[in-house]
Design a protein around this motif. Sequence first.
Motif, PDB file in Angstrom:
ATOM      1  N   UNK A   1      -1.184  -5.142   5.706  1.00 27.37           N
ATOM      2  CA  UNK A   1      -2.542  -4.628   5.773  1.00 27.37           C
ATOM      3  C   UNK A   1      -3.083  -4.012   4.575  1.00 27.37           C
ATOM      4  N   UNK A   2      -2.209  -3.269   3.677  1.00 26.66           N
ATOM      5  CA  UNK A   2      -2.564  -2.354   2.651  1.00 26.66           C
ATOM      6  C   UNK A   2      -2.002  -2.545   1.332  1.00 26.66           C
ATOM      7  N   UNK A   3      -0.885  -2.649   1.276  1.00 20.67           N
ATOM      8  CA  UNK A   3       0.058  -2.700   0.152  1.00 20.67           C
ATOM      9  C   UNK A   3      -0.190  -4.116  -0.723  1.00 20.67           C
TER      10      UNK A   3
ATOM     11  N   UNK B   1     -13.227  -2.854  -0.706  1.00 22.89           N
ATOM     12  CA  UNK B   1     -12.238  -3.997  -0.289  1.00 22.89           C
ATOM     13  C   UNK B   1     -11.208  -3.048   0.353  1.00 22.89           C
ATOM     14  N   UNK B   2     -10.883  -2.034   0.100  1.00 17.34           N
ATOM     15  CA  UNK B   2      -9.746  -1.421   0.523  1.00 17.34           C
ATOM     16  C   UNK B   2      -9.926  -0.238   1.619  1.00 17.34           C
TER      17      UNK B   2
ATOM     18  N   UNK C   1       3.486   2.778  -3.377  1.00 12.77           N
ATOM     19  CA  UNK C   1       4.603   2.084  -2.546  1.00 12.77           C
ATOM     20  C   UNK C   1       5.163   3.399  -1.794  1.00 12.77           C
ATOM     21  N   UNK C   2       5.691   4.228  -2.519  1.00 15.25           N
ATOM     22  CA  UNK C   2       6.375   5.603  -1.962  1.00 15.25           C
ATOM     23  C   UNK C   2       5.340   6.327  -0.874  1.00 15.25           C
ATOM     24  N   UNK C   3       4.196   6.580  -1.519  1.00 15.00           N
ATOM     25  CA  UNK C   3       3.193   7.131  -0.691  1.00 15.00           C
ATOM     26  C   UNK C   3       2.948   6.547   0.776  1.00 15.00           C
ATOM     27  N   UNK C   4       2.785   5.076   0.599  1.00 16.31           N
ATOM     28  CA  UNK C   4       2.911   4.084   2.028  1.00 16.31           C
ATOM     29  C   UNK C   4       4.103   4.498   2.693  1.00 16.31           C
ATOM     30  N   UNK C   5       5.143   4.477   2.143  1.00 17.11           N
ATOM     31  CA  UNK C   5       6.508   4.649   2.894  1.00 17.11           C
ATOM     32  C   UNK C   5       6.539   5.842   3.664  1.00 17.11           C
TER      33      UNK C   5
END
Length: 316
Positions: A10-12, A63-64, A276-280
Amino acid sequence: MQALKLKLIKLYLPYLGFSIALLAAYNLGRWVLDIQLGLVSLKTEILDFWLPWLLPWLCIPLWLKRRIRLLRGAGWQQDGYFAHYFVINISVAVVIFISQVNMTSAPFSLISLQHVSDVMQHPKQQYFDIEIFNVPRGRCRNIQFTDSISSRGGTSYNFKNYYTCPLDQSGTLWYAVLFSKRYDPDVDDLPRQQEQQRFNTATEQKFAQLDLQQVSYFERLRPSNDLKALLKVIPIPSATTDPMVLRARHEPFSQRLGHDYSDTLYAFIIAAVVVFLMLLVAKVKPEALQAESKRSPRQTRFNGKKNAKPWRKRKY
């Protein structure tokens, strides 16, 4: 696993697609409209700095932003998402900003010319290696000025001392030497006026000792604050209102800033890893997980229609 899958899909992945699309669109638009056609009259400071930082803040909400709202904040921002929104904006802006250094340097090769007047035959080129030119030191002009930069930490200054000399009789080609120094009142010991006076004295001595005929290559100045300042002391000839100013460069051509696209690539990879690390470690809002878990395979198969019924074999 369900939360990680939701964040990736959905985001990355949309973030990566958005970053690549915005990066390509801005660079392509600038290359065609500004560098090739010359239809953009904005200064390089706006095109190189302000627009790359402003553009993501204008485009990401379209968009995001709704996708970023799936994330849950932490600490004082327990129900917010601004921290994630800020990191994603900055990551896109930094990549576009770095790409502009490559855009205005990497595509151009060093053009070898016999005489300085041949420069006028290449109005869209950036770098020149000129064999024959003459710089009359006695006709050189000097301009000294200061740019101030304000921030939350205070005000810093850029001292600038520029010299320009005519390269032809018509006044359409000019030779320029640029000196600059950054002054921070919180770091430097001397008061600003004394530090600026010392800088001006030092640059005057450097220019007096400089061999104006020894140049590694010339760089054509594009519309900028530096060019605007130089045009204040350059007499504009009646035949033209757009003289060309060539900045003398003394370092090797291969050592110029932004000579290839590796910086942009590295910046994009680093930005992608940071996001990516932030979303992780980011948490997904419970209501977003509940909405995703309610989507059963049957609902997904029938395009999410609530009352859709599976196909059954008809009995005869």
